[in-house]
Design an enzyme around this catalytic site. Sequence first.
Site, mmCIF file in Angstrom:
data_model
loop_
_atom_site.group_PDB
_atom_site.id
_atom_site.type_symbol
_atom_site.label_atom_id
_atom_site.label_comp_id
_atom_site.label_asym_id
_atom_site.label_seq_id
_atom_site.Cartn_x
_atom_site.Cartn_y
_atom_site.Cartn_z
ATOM 1 N N GLY A 62 0.835 -1.199 0.000
ATOM 2 C CA GLY A 62 0.000 0.000 0.000
ATOM 3 C C GLY A 62 0.868 1.246 0.000
ATOM 4 O O GLY A 62 1.979 1.242 -0.534
ATOM 5 N N GLU A 63 0.359 2.319 0.584
ATOM 6 C CA GLU A 63 1.060 3.609 0.677
ATOM 7 C C GLU A 63 1.250 4.293 -0.682
ATOM 8 O O GLU A 63 1.905 5.323 -0.766
ATOM 9 C CB GLU A 63 2.461 3.469 1.310
ATOM 10 C CG GLU A 63 2.505 2.862 2.676
ATOM 11 C CD GLU A 63 3.930 2.723 3.211
ATOM 12 O OE1 GLU A 63 4.886 3.206 2.551
ATOM 13 O OE2 GLU A 63 4.099 2.136 4.280
ATOM 14 N N GLY A 64 0.744 3.697 -1.773
ATOM 15 C CA GLY A 64 1.051 4.225 -3.100
ATOM 16 C C GLY A 64 2.364 3.699 -3.636
ATOM 17 O O GLY A 64 2.832 4.133 -4.697
#
Length: 351
Positions: free
Chosen positions: A316-318
């Site tokens: 996640g987190e981009g």
Amino acid sequence: MNNSWWLEPCKAIDTQMVEQALARQQQLTKPAGSLGRLEPLAVRLAGLQGRLKPGIERLWIAIFAGDHGVVAEGVSAYPQEVTGQMLLNFVSGGAAISVLARQLQAQLEVVDLGTVTPGLNLPGVRHLNLGAGTQNFVQGPAMTRAQGEQALQAGRDSALRAHADGAQLFIGGEMGIGNTTAASAIACALLGIPVAQLAGPGTGLNAEGVNHKAQVIERALALHDASRGDALQTLFNLGGFEVAALVGAYLACAQEGIAVLVDGFICSVAALVAVRLNPACAPWLLFAHQGAEPGHRHVLQTLQAEPLLDLGLRLGEGSGAALAVPLLRLACDLHGQMATFAEAAVADRPA
């Protein structure tokens, strides 16, 4: 803009520029199609940016964070405090996305929509305080309509800041313990796919944990069954503040004319909601990768998306989207900097 701003028209693709970019591709010193998917990628970016030789000089990455009431059901391998702790890690430069943003020379902003950690006031973080996380969606709606609309607006505001900064590409990332459970629940409600096919390990659940998570989602779907066909109400019933912010950001980017690079499972579920709310946003959404979460493949197939990478990512987190940026940049460089047959005095294939 009216109160339902997310329904407003999206910017049209520059079809004339697409044709010109296609024509340029045919003249570059290589066999037609030999650069595979990099060719249509560059052409698509030309249409989105409205210029023959597109580029990604300015990149905006926004991380949206929020806590989830459903964590009370024991659906995550990590404690809820991690969400707030990671906010500090993001702005201190120690998170994966922080490293990637530095390497890509991207503008990174961190937006805290509402965590369970009281009194957070971190320099470099936008604290919006929509609530101490969402409510437990097994017992009722995750958020009120007012909270949901505020979260959508928070995403829109980030997209508008990106637009003001001259961003040519927007990446949304997320942080929220419990958010794979929320994303799986939304996807099940909107796609009608059995929970067992969508529920995954998230941050590291074992098989027993995944089974429990699936049971929790089943209970939530039964409670909110009446809203299954309503994408917006499903988002408010089962989503997280950060998921709603991603939806708002994606829709605002499409309205403002900023290409979006969608990250993993949670971001793809947000993209699914965005497309259900306003189908005209779809051309503005590029998909970075297929992640390890089992539900991701189903969401991508529904969106007819072709992810650029498949590296088994589930952070996640981009982060997965950030990893795909060099690929986009190189596709643009090849398209813009290669010589044509005429320029290089190289014989083209006979017509």
